[in-house]
Motif scaffolding. Structure first.
Motif, short mmCIF file in Angstrom:
data_model
loop_
_atom_site.label_atom_id
_atom_site.label_comp_id
_atom_site.label_asym_id
_atom_site.label_seq_id
_atom_site.Cartn_x
_atom_site.Cartn_y
_atom_site.Cartn_z
N LYS A 1 0.42 2.48 -11.23
CA LYS A 1 -0.49 1.33 -11.14
C LYS A 1 0.06 0.40 -10.07
N MET A 2 -0.71 0.18 -9.00
CA MET A 2 -0.28 -0.71 -7.93
C MET A 2 -1.22 -1.90 -7.87
N THR A 3 -0.65 -3.09 -7.88
CA THR A 3 -1.45 -4.31 -7.76
C THR A 3 -1.05 -5.03 -6.48
N PHE A 4 -2.03 -5.28 -5.64
CA PHE A 4 -1.79 -5.93 -4.35
C PHE A 4 -2.04 -7.43 -4.46
N PHE A 5 -1.13 -8.20 -3.86
CA PHE A 5 -1.22 -9.66 -3.84
C PHE A 5 -1.15 -10.16 -2.41
N GLY A 6 -1.67 -11.35 -2.17
CA GLY A 6 -1.52 -11.96 -0.86
C GLY A 6 -2.74 -12.74 -0.43
N ILE A 7 -2.58 -13.46 0.65
CA ILE A 7 -3.67 -14.29 1.18
C ILE A 7 -4.86 -13.44 1.58
N ALA A 8 -4.60 -12.32 2.25
CA ALA A 8 -5.69 -11.44 2.67
C ALA A 8 -6.41 -10.83 1.47
N VAL A 9 -5.65 -10.50 0.43
CA VAL A 9 -6.24 -9.95 -0.80
C VAL A 9 -7.15 -10.99 -1.44
N HIS A 10 -6.63 -12.20 -1.59
CA HIS A 10 -7.41 -13.30 -2.18
C HIS A 10 -8.69 -13.54 -1.40
N SER A 11 -8.59 -13.50 -0.09
CA SER A 11 -9.75 -13.78 0.76
C SER A 11 -10.84 -12.73 0.61
N ILE A 12 -10.47 -11.45 0.66
CA ILE A 12 -11.49 -10.40 0.62
C ILE A 12 -12.13 -10.29 -0.76
N MET B 1 -6.52 0.75 4.49
CA MET B 1 -6.11 2.14 4.31
C MET B 1 -5.66 2.43 2.89
N LEU B 2 -6.28 1.83 1.90
CA LEU B 2 -5.85 2.00 0.51
C LEU B 2 -5.75 3.46 0.08
N PRO B 3 -6.71 4.34 0.45
CA PRO B 3 -6.57 5.74 0.01
C PRO B 3 -5.29 6.42 0.48
N LEU B 4 -4.67 5.92 1.54
CA LEU B 4 -3.45 6.56 2.03
C LEU B 4 -2.29 6.43 1.05
N PHE B 5 -2.38 5.45 0.15
CA PHE B 5 -1.32 5.29 -0.85
C PHE B 5 -1.38 6.39 -1.91
N SER B 6 -2.43 7.24 -1.84
CA SER B 6 -2.49 8.42 -2.71
C SER B 6 -1.31 9.35 -2.44
N GLU B 7 -0.71 9.20 -1.27
CA GLU B 7 0.47 10.02 -0.95
C GLU B 7 1.55 9.86 -2.00
N TYR C 1 2.75 -5.12 -5.14
CA TYR C 1 2.87 -5.03 -3.68
C TYR C 1 2.44 -6.39 -3.13
N ILE C 2 3.40 -7.15 -2.60
CA ILE C 2 3.13 -8.53 -2.20
C ILE C 2 2.99 -8.64 -0.69
N GLY C 3 1.97 -9.38 -0.27
CA GLY C 3 1.78 -9.66 1.15
C GLY C 3 0.96 -8.64 1.89
N ALA C 4 0.10 -7.89 1.20
CA ALA C 4 -0.70 -6.85 1.85
C ALA C 4 -1.69 -7.47 2.83
N GLU C 5 -1.82 -6.86 4.00
CA GLU C 5 -2.80 -7.27 5.01
C GLU C 5 -3.48 -6.02 5.57
N SER D 1 -3.77 4.17 -9.43
CA SER D 1 -4.82 3.17 -9.62
C SER D 1 -4.41 1.92 -8.86
N ILE D 2 -5.26 1.50 -7.91
CA ILE D 2 -4.96 0.32 -7.10
C ILE D 2 -5.84 -0.85 -7.55
N PHE D 3 -5.19 -1.96 -7.86
CA PHE D 3 -5.86 -3.19 -8.25
C PHE D 3 -5.61 -4.26 -7.19
#
Length: 458
Positions: A244-255, A227-233, A218-222, A289-291
């Motif tokens: 298995k979902m892996t989030f990428f992006g500037i906001a991800v890197h920052s946090i 709301m990560l638990p909502l992806f349990s849907e 998942y690229i570009g998450a902000e 599982s969210i990474f």
């Protein structure tokens, strides 16, 4: 106020400005004449956008055709920045937080600043995840719960068809008074991309005897980081699937790089999931599982952890493919490696312009890739003719955005586009890999696409 004469897709302050804009637009863009015929087709989607909103009791359409989402949030007492659970937003007129690497908007455009110091994913710096109650901050009857009392679980989705908001609300036994769709358009749009656009999975595909492991990037998450638990849907919608979902992006890197000991975000530094969920046995016992990938700001297939671990699908929501340079590498890699890749955009107009730019991006890169030694199957995949189908997203966020000068359908996650599909989806023709397609200057192309599209108003 003066509407364009025939299509009524644009708003002008006067008849004189309308006449002046016919041949030459604002900020050096093409005039209204350039877009008029296509805008007429785009405007045919207005009834669909409005019908999608009007099914909800809170779905008021303003006199200019827009939807005042902040008013609905305020009514439910979930309008604000930090402290508002899943609803936390920075405010301001920018749909994306501004970074130094972001393209600048048109000169003279009116902007309202974000809440100072707000950072998407700030709750991940704590040591506790939000619950249904603390995340949604709604009445119990309005919450699409993830923890169920015995006998209250939703029906196994292999027995029902979830195709739009109406069918989802019924499946979840949720009254349409609930404003859940204002947030759940993110996971439900991912579902739409995986099942109907890329066709890499489906609710009727797997079984107790034959589970599927699904690896999604998942690229570009902000805002999604709030709301990560909502992806349990996704685990409820896709029975017998291990996601298995892996989030990428500037906001991800920052946090992730602000993570402290014992915080949720620290798990990302230890290559552990920051969130996990297992659906009830009666729903297929699927897992999520969210990474968070915090080592780099951008997705790159050459990253060591991606070696031999390619995703089954790559998605980007409200992507702006030609608005951010980092997307160009993703586009090239997905084409050359034939990795399923799909995105959403706010407007059909900007989606079409970005679709038209894709062959030019590839053609511009071909000389460099030739000199770097690319040949064979990768080059064939890169240059073979492809379709980039665009479709109305039934799980878009309800309601037209307030853009002032534009009446074209423009909504978060409004339209889907398949960039790269599987072999069965793509048109396969013999292509002379040694003859690059002629290309115009890429920088000029991208500049024009940015100007012509509604990304400057995103």
């Amino acid at each position: 106020m003066h509407l364009s004469w025939v299509v009524k897709s644009a708003v002008f302050c006067s008849k004189n400005c309308h006449t002046a804009n016919w041949k030459a637009g604002r900020f050096g863009t093409q005039g209204h004449k350039f877009f008029c015929a296509k805008n007429k087709v785009h405007m045919e989607k207005v009834p669909q956008v409005q019908a999608l909103l009007k099914q909800f009791p809170w779905g008021r359409i303003e006199t200019d055709g827009t939807f005042a989402e902040p008013v609905v949030r305020a009514y439910y007492n979930v309008l604000g920045a930090e402290g508002f659970g899943y609803w936390s937003i920075p405010g301001g007129s920018n749909p994306h937080l501004k970074h130094a690497s972001d393209p600048s908007g048109p000169p003279g455009a009116l902007r309202v600043d974000d809440t100072k110091g707000f950072e998407h994913g700030y709750m991940l710096l704590s040591d506790k995840l939000l619950t249904d109650e603390t995340g949604w901050k709604l009445e119990k009857r309005l919450i699409p719960r993830l923890i169920f009392e015995l006998g209250t679980e939703p029906e196994l989705t292999s027995k029902v068809d979830i195709v739009d908001w109406d069918s989802w609300y019924k499946w979840r036994n949720l009254p349409k008074e609930s404003p859940a769709a204002l947030l759940l358009h993110y996971p439900l749009t991912v579902y739409q991309l995986l099942v109907n656009v890329l066709q890499v999975t489906g609710p009727k595909r797997n079984s107790l005897e034959s589970r599927q492991a699904l690896n999604v990037h998942y690229i570009g998450a902000e805002v999604e980081l709030n709301m990560l638990p909502l992806f349990s849907e996704l685990a409820l919608l896709l029975p017998h699937t291990d996601i298995k979902m892996t989030f990428f992006g500037i906001a991800v890197h920052s946090i992730v790089n602000k993570a402290k000991k014992n915080s949720i975000a620290m798990k990302a530094k230890q290559n552990e999931p920051v969130y996990t969920y297992t659906s009830p046995t009666s729903c297929g016992a699927s897992t999520l599982s969210i990474f968070l990938h915090g080592d780099h700001e951008n997705w790159d297939l050459r990253l060591p952890f991606l070696s031999g671990n390619k995703p089954d699908a790559i998605v980007g929501l409200n992507a702006g493919l030609t608005s951010y340079p980092a997307w160009q590498f993703v586009i090239l890699c997905c084409h050359s490696d034939n990795m399923p890749f799909a995105v959403t955009e706010y407007a059909e107009q900007s989606t079409e312009l970005q679709r038209d730019a894709l062959p030019q991006i590839i053609a511009h890169a071909l000389p460099h890739l030739h000199s770097a030694g690319m040949n064979g199957l990768e080059l064939h995949n890169l240059t073979r003719p492809r379709e980039y189908p665009i479709a109305f997203n039934p799980f878009q966020r309800p309601g037209q955005r307030n853009l002032g000068s534009v009446r074209l359908p423009n909504v978060p996650n409004g339209f889907t586009m398949r960039v790269v599909g599987n072999d069965e989806q793509e048109i396969i023709h013999p292509v002379s890999a040694g003859v690059p397609v002629p290309a115009s200057d890429l920088s000029e192309l991208l500049q024009k696409t940015e100007q012509f599209s509604l990304n400057s108003l995103d």
